[in-house]
Scaffold this motif. Structure first.
Motif, PDB file in Angstrom:
ATOM      1  N   UNK A  87       1.651  10.818  18.847  1.00 33.62           N
ATOM      2  CA  UNK A  87       2.167   9.520  19.276  1.00 33.62           C
ATOM      3  C   UNK A  87       2.816   8.849  18.070  1.00 33.62           C
ATOM      4  N   UNK A  88       3.286   7.638  18.258  1.00 31.91           N
ATOM      5  CA  UNK A  88       4.051   6.949  17.218  1.00 31.91           C
ATOM      6  C   UNK A  88       3.341   5.660  16.836  1.00 31.91           C
ATOM      7  N   UNK A  89       3.140   5.454  15.529  1.00 31.40           N
ATOM      8  CA  UNK A  89       2.530   4.223  15.036  1.00 31.40           C
ATOM      9  C   UNK A  89       3.551   3.449  14.211  1.00 31.40           C
ATOM     10  N   UNK A  90       3.711   2.173  14.544  1.00 26.63           N
ATOM     11  CA  UNK A  90       4.498   1.249  13.746  1.00 26.63           C
ATOM     12  C   UNK A  90       3.672  -0.026  13.598  1.00 26.63           C
ATOM     13  N   UNK A  91       3.350  -0.392  12.357  1.00 27.05           N
ATOM     14  CA  UNK A  91       2.526  -1.567  12.137  1.00 27.05           C
ATOM     15  C   UNK A  91       2.770  -2.090  10.730  1.00 27.05           C
ATOM     16  N   UNK A  92       2.304  -3.295  10.465  1.00 18.29           N
ATOM     17  CA  UNK A  92       2.356  -3.859   9.117  1.00 18.29           C
ATOM     18  C   UNK A  92       0.992  -4.435   8.776  1.00 18.29           C
ATOM     19  N   UNK A  93       0.751  -4.601   7.476  1.00 14.75           N
ATOM     20  CA  UNK A  93      -0.516  -5.167   7.006  1.00 14.75           C
ATOM     21  C   UNK A  93      -0.235  -6.038   5.792  1.00 14.75           C
ATOM     22  N   UNK A  94      -0.975  -7.146   5.691  1.00 14.19           N
ATOM     23  CA  UNK A  94      -0.777  -8.050   4.559  1.00 14.19           C
ATOM     24  C   UNK A  94      -1.856  -7.870   3.493  1.00 14.19           C
ATOM     25  N   UNK A  95      -2.417  -6.651   3.448  1.00 15.66           N
ATOM     26  CA  UNK A  95      -3.375  -6.262   2.409  1.00 15.66           C
ATOM     27  C   UNK A  95      -3.393  -4.739   2.367  1.00 15.66           C
ATOM     28  N   UNK A  96      -4.149  -4.178   1.436  1.00 14.61           N
ATOM     29  CA  UNK A  96      -4.253  -2.717   1.376  1.00 14.61           C
ATOM     30  C   UNK A  96      -5.381  -2.189   2.259  1.00 14.61           C
ATOM     31  N   UNK A  97      -5.862  -3.021   3.190  1.00 14.55           N
ATOM     32  CA  UNK A  97      -6.988  -2.607   4.014  1.00 14.55           C
ATOM     33  C   UNK A  97      -6.750  -1.357   4.861  1.00 14.55           C
ATOM     34  N   UNK A  98      -5.518  -0.972   5.227  1.00 15.57           N
ATOM     35  CA  UNK A  98      -5.377   0.335   5.890  1.00 15.57           C
ATOM     36  C   UNK A  98      -5.942   1.476   5.048  1.00 15.57           C
ATOM     37  N   UNK A  99      -5.983   1.306   3.726  1.00 13.76           N
ATOM     38  CA  UNK A  99      -6.612   2.324   2.875  1.00 13.76           C
ATOM     39  C   UNK A  99      -8.082   2.486   3.223  1.00 13.76           C
ATOM     40  N   UNK A 100      -8.755   1.382   3.588  1.00 10.03           N
ATOM     41  CA  UNK A 100     -10.182   1.447   3.917  1.00 10.03           C
ATOM     42  C   UNK A 100     -10.449   2.275   5.154  1.00 10.03           C
TER      43      UNK A 100
END
Length: 492
Positions: A172-185
């Motif tokens: 599937x396809x993911x498009x998102x944004x984050x205002x911190x590095x929390x996707x690393x967590x």
């Protein structure tokens, strides 16, 4: 967990002074490699495991501080997200029953931690990315209390100048944004440490790079992220993007990313530290009082604090480590490729495969890396991450081949030879490498089980995707605690 730092604001003068100090450390390190005796007489290995916390319903539990209080064990530490923990296992040699000792120690520690955490409604989960993790769990408000994490996030966002962009195309396809590095967590891993001497380091690091794609193929365990089915090992693109300090313009200019496979085979550990200094500006320019040149001149061992702190903010998949333990310096290859889980026995099997295979390849009369380009190793890495156990990879003397077939025909015997040189008990060697063999024969690893179970739950009539992912997490957690290797897990 990285080196702790206090919350602070950095000035231009701080960054200039830090750059000068790092270069001074690098000069001292060069002299040490030439003149200093490093501890490598009886090389040790190490394992660190990053963990997730879930509640009774299978949702992320933002309670790592409370859980750590309950566990009351210094082996457990915080990680970036409030739903993360990390366990550091005491280093040990592999000879005799070293692998079995790892399995028992990790199981005992995790069983104790699970019992204590369950008392307050939290549970431990060893998995590359939690299936139930959603955008609301990866915000600045869910960063752990340790000041290092918020400071690191601020510095990466400031260097980037804009929000983190996530763009992953898989099933599937993911498009998102984050205002911190929390996707690393979201990306929890196993780190394998292998202590080596200065003269051996380059061969071991090159070998680790050459097999990284194969590790990913057989060990993949992260097919879902933010509700989407993506790569077999989605941790790889997620982590690469979550800590990327480059704007689109800098990417177009060829500026190197901080999550980095590298770009060449090396001849010394110095090559890697020198690249760190040459290519990457400081994220955490914290100055230490130590004068490394003066310490070395006095006959003592410098900590090289700035050099090691800077190294900790450059996320190579195989990272060079300099450390001082008991006034004795040593060097390690830190292998950061693998996801956590699915079970303790799977984790130790992955470690056995890595330690044994790297050992054999590093001792070859004709090194593997003289027979393949570095770009081929990097392509294997991304093929393994995207396609998992079905990946097609390149191998010298074979050409393009299925990763499973390569492991079965070529690599398992080499890994067995390497474990023999460590002095591993043959029964332990065969038990753990047998798990890797069965994964390849059955085609089942953590990712294929998760995807098959997801499909079965959807077919059973559960209409809500969120509920499917919760059920998947429940079933995974039950099997994880059985410690039965993932190739034996049924899908219902």
């Amino acid at each position: 967990m990285g080196q702790d730092v206090d919350d602070q604001v950095f000035s231009r003068e701080d960054r200039t002074a830090f750059r000068e100090k790092v270069r001074s450390c690098l000069d001292v390190f060069s002299r040490m490699l030439r003149d200093t005796r490093f501890d490598a007489a009886r090389p040790l290995t190490g394992i660190e495991i990053e963990l997730n916390l879930v509640d009774e319903s299978g949702e992320p539990a933002l309670r790592n501080a409370e859980v750590l209080e309950e566990i009351a064990d210094e082996d457990f530490q915080t990680e970036l997200g409030q739903f993360n923990l990390e366990i550091n296992i005491d280093p040990r040699p592999l000879d005799a029953d070293g692998l079995g000792s790892y399995e028992k120690t990790i199981r005992d520690d995790l069983n104790h931690a699970e019992q204590r955490a369950a008392g307050i409604g939290a549970h431990l989960l060893m998995i590359g990315i939690m299936p139930t993790l959603g955008p609301g769990h990866i915000t600045p408000t869910t960063i752990s209390a340790n000041p290092r994490y918020a400071l690191l996030s601020e510095q990466i966002l400031a260097a980037r100048g804009e929000d983190i962009a996530l763009a992953i195309d898989g099933a599937e396809r993911l498009r998102s944004t984050a205002d911190s590095i929390m996707p690393e967590a979201a990306c929890t891993s196993v780190q394998l440490h292998l202590q080596v001497g200065p003269d051996e380091f380059a061969d071991h690091w090159n070998a680790a790079q050459a097999i990284a794609g194969i590790q990913l193929a057989v060990g993949a365990n992260s097919p879902f992220a933010l509700g989407k089915q993506l790569w077999a090992e989605t941790r790889i693109p997620m982590f690469e993007q979550a800590t990327d300090t480059r704007s689109e313009e800098l990417k177009a200019q060829g500026v190197r990313p901080r999550v980095w496979f590298g770009e060449r085979w090396v001849t010394s550990i110095f090559d890697l530290f020198e690249e760190n200094v040459r290519y990457f500006p400081a994220l955490l320019p914290v100055l230490d009082d130590e004068d490394p040149a003066a310490v070395l001149a006095a006959g003592d061992v410098p900590r090289l604090a700035e050099l090691t702190l800077h190294n900790g903010t450059i996320y190579r998949w195989n990272r060079p480590i300099y450390a001082v333990v008991g006034d004795q310096p040593h060097l390690r290859v830190e292998n950061r490729v693998l996801p956590a889980g699915p079970t303790v026995v799977d984790t130790v099997a992955n470690a056995a495969f890595f330690f044994g295979l790297v050992r054999t390849l590093s001792m070859a009369d004709r090194p593997l890396w003289t027979q393949m380009s570095f770009s081929a190793a990097e392509e294997n890495f991304h093929h393994g991450a995207r396609d998992g156990i079905e990946a097609q990879v390149y191998w010298p003397g074979v050409g393009t081949v299925g990763a499973s077939e390569l492991v079965l025909r070529r690599l398992l015997p080499l890994a067995a030879d390497g474990l023999d040189t460590f002095g591993v008990d043959p029964a332990e060697r065969d038990r753990y490498l047998g798990i890797i063999e069965q994964r390849c024969l059955t085609g089942r690893n953590g990712t294929t089980w998760q995807v098959a179970t997801f499909d079965r739950l959807r077919a059973s009539g559960i209409s809500e995707r969120a509920e499917v992912l919760r059920q998947l997490t429940h079933e995974y957690r039950e099997r994880m605690h059985s410690n039965e290797p993932v190739h034996t897990w049924d899908v219902g």
